[in-house]
Every structure is written in C-alpha cells, then in structure tokens.
Scaffold this active site. Sequence first.
Site, PDB file in Angstrom:
ATOM      1  N   CYS A 106     -29.942  37.700  47.956  1.00 37.55           N
ATOM      2  CA  CYS A 106     -31.079  37.413  48.632  1.00 37.55           C
ATOM      3  C   CYS A 106     -31.969  38.228  49.076  1.00 37.55           C
ATOM      4  CB  CYS A 106     -31.232  35.404  48.465  1.00 37.55           C
ATOM      5  SG  CYS A 106     -32.585  35.140  48.599  1.00 37.55           S
ATOM      6  N   HIS A 148     -31.871  30.729  40.249  1.00 32.14           N
ATOM      7  CA  HIS A 148     -32.345  31.335  41.812  1.00 32.14           C
ATOM      8  C   HIS A 148     -34.001  31.145  42.319  1.00 32.14           C
ATOM      9  CE1 HIS A 148     -31.305  33.961  45.566  1.00 32.14           C
ATOM     10  NE2 HIS A 148     -32.777  34.177  45.109  1.00 32.14           N
ATOM     11  N   GLU A 149     -34.878  31.940  41.675  1.00 30.51           N
ATOM     12  CA  GLU A 149     -36.386  32.140  41.227  1.00 30.51           C
ATOM     13  C   GLU A 149     -37.384  30.736  41.124  1.00 30.51           C
ATOM     14  OE1 GLU A 149     -37.129  34.717  42.860  1.00 30.51           O
ATOM     15  OE2 GLU A 149     -35.308  35.981  42.417  1.00 30.51           O
ATOM     16  N   HIS A 152     -36.613  28.672  44.703  1.00 25.62           N
ATOM     17  CA  HIS A 152     -37.476  29.729  45.600  1.00 25.62           C
ATOM     18  C   HIS A 152     -38.475  28.723  45.255  1.00 25.62           C
ATOM     19  CE1 HIS A 152     -35.703  32.858  47.722  1.00 25.62           C
ATOM     20  NE2 HIS A 152     -35.318  33.435  46.942  1.00 25.62           N
TER      21      HIS A 152
END
Length: 197
Positions: A106, A148-149, A152
């Site tokens: 990351c 993953h995004e 976030h």
Amino acid sequence: MAIAPIRIVGDPVLHTPTAPVQVAADGSLPANLNGLISTMYDTMDAAHGVGLAANQIGYGLRVFVYDCAEDCRQTARRRGVVINPILETSEIPETMPDPDTDNEGCLSVPGESFPIGRAQWARVTGLDADGNPVTTEGTGLFARMLQHETGHLDGFLYLDYLIGRHARSAKRAIKSRHWGVPGLSWMPGEVPDPFGP
C-alpha cells in the site's frame, strides 16, 4: 503535472469513511473534481502504484484511480477512475493467506507488504470522470486492487484485515518506523521508490 504527498498510516483521513461525491440534478459532477482526478493519476504514476484513493492524498471523497494488470505476469493494464464505487466480490477465503501468493502492499504503508486473503473476483459500479455509469470487474491482482481501493474509501487500510502473525508483524513495522500518528506523508518522486529495487 501535479503530484501530492501520500498520507501514511495513522493519518485520520485514512481511517475515516469518505463522503460520496455530490452529483447535481442534471448529472454533472463538481467542477473541481477533474483537477483532483488529474492529481491522483499524476501521484499514482509517480509512486508506481496500481491504484490510489482520494483520501490517500488528503481528500475525503469517494473516488479512486487505477492502472492495473489482471495479474502480475501480464503487461496489459487497465486504467480508469471510479467515483462513488460500490463493491461486489466472490467469497473471501477463510484460510490463512499464503505469503508467496497473497502479499499486498500500500502506498500509505510505504515499503511494507503483508499477506492478506482477498476474494478472487470483484466488481465495482459507479461513475466515470464524465458522470456516466461505469462497471469494472476482474480477477487476481485486479480484483485485489478493487477491494483494496474501496477499502480505503470505507476508512480501512489493508492492515486492518491482517490476521495472526501477519497482523503482529505489521504492528511491529509501524512501531519501528514511528508511524501510526497524524501528519506523516511521503512525496513520490522526491524519495526513492519504497517498493522498488
């Protein structure tokens, strides 16, 4: 080219759910959004990332950009932006992640990588930079990036999902690097690539 500093784990903006981008009644997006998207692309490219969420550069908006292959062995990449993404996935494995195949990094945890279990398939629906509906889906690395995004944007780092010895290793790394506090960032292009050779 506008490159922004990337916030490091511990900054409150990374641990707070982002707000949806407001869409006008006529379907138009805020006028300043294109500038933010351009900065996000420039920053992601300078950092050699495969994705970047708006809150990683300090903007609490539900937007991410990507430039990612389906898997590590492919050179063909897909590039785009998703505004107000909604994530769907296949089942996430309940087994211990494999350090050889499930490692993830990351840009907000520069230079570190840890194994994490992810769904093999993922799809996001949202809007493109012009406010048109967009759907993108994939498997392997691309599916990992989508998860993953959007994580976030929900106020989570992949570290929050680590288990067992991998979670303990991540805590030690954060402590040894003196991260985990507000206000830390790094500037792509001004420091060596944290994931490079």
